[in-house]
Write a protein that holds these residues in place. Structure first.
Motif, short mmCIF file in Angstrom:
data_model
loop_
_atom_site.label_atom_id
_atom_site.label_comp_id
_atom_site.label_asym_id
_atom_site.label_seq_id
_atom_site.Cartn_x
_atom_site.Cartn_y
_atom_site.Cartn_z
N PHE A 37 0.82 -1.21 0.00
CA PHE A 37 0.00 0.00 0.00
C PHE A 37 0.86 1.27 0.00
O PHE A 37 0.48 2.28 -0.56
CB PHE A 37 -0.94 -0.03 1.21
CG PHE A 37 -1.98 1.05 1.22
CD1 PHE A 37 -2.92 1.14 0.21
CD2 PHE A 37 -2.03 1.98 2.24
CE1 PHE A 37 -3.89 2.13 0.21
CE2 PHE A 37 -2.99 2.98 2.26
CZ PHE A 37 -3.93 3.04 1.25
N LEU A 57 -5.21 -5.36 -0.03
CA LEU A 57 -4.84 -4.29 -0.96
C LEU A 57 -6.01 -3.94 -1.87
O LEU A 57 -6.23 -2.77 -2.19
CB LEU A 57 -3.61 -4.71 -1.77
CG LEU A 57 -2.92 -3.60 -2.54
CD1 LEU A 57 -2.47 -2.47 -1.62
CD2 LEU A 57 -1.73 -4.13 -3.30
N SER A 72 -6.71 0.01 -1.62
CA SER A 72 -6.26 0.84 -2.75
C SER A 72 -7.26 1.92 -3.17
O SER A 72 -6.85 3.06 -3.41
CB SER A 72 -5.92 -0.03 -3.95
OG SER A 72 -4.81 -0.84 -3.64
#
Length: 111
Positions: free
Chosen positions: A13, A82, A86
């Motif tokens: 990240f 993720l 995101s």
């Protein structure tokens, strides 16, 4: 701006942050795995972090947030992956832009 990503956040990240404005570390980078929240807040202050990004929604209720050493961003996501983290990067960057006061910011995933 100096940012710390909590140990429950995917280390990949940090690659989503623009490197010209943000220096992003993970708890693993700092060697702070397993440190409890109270001790972590002290480390954040000692190492002059501007922001701590976490997924622990209970932290604001467990700590005295009136004496924060830095801004804390709580990511309210369905899963701590993720894929779910995101899409929040633009909201995070928006909230960090021009940040002057230390506060708790909750950013929720839109489902």
């Amino acid at each position: 701006m100096k940012i710390l990503l909590d140990e429950n956040i995917d280390v990949r990240f940090k690659m989503l942050f623009p490197t010209d404005e943000y220096v992003v570390y993970t708890v693993r980078d700092m060697g702070w795995n397993g440190i409890k929240n109270g001790a972590m807040l002290k480390l954040l202050e000692e190492h002059q972090f501007d922001c701590w990004i976490i997924v622990d929604k209970n932290l604001p209720y467990q700590q005295n947030i009136s004496t924060l050493p830095c801004t804390i961003i709580v990511l309210d996501v369905f899963r701590n992956t993720l894929k779910h983290l995101s899409p929040l990067i633009l909201k995070i960057l928006f909230n960090l832009n021009g940040l002057k006061e230390k506060k708790v910011i909750v950013i929720s995933e839109t489902i």
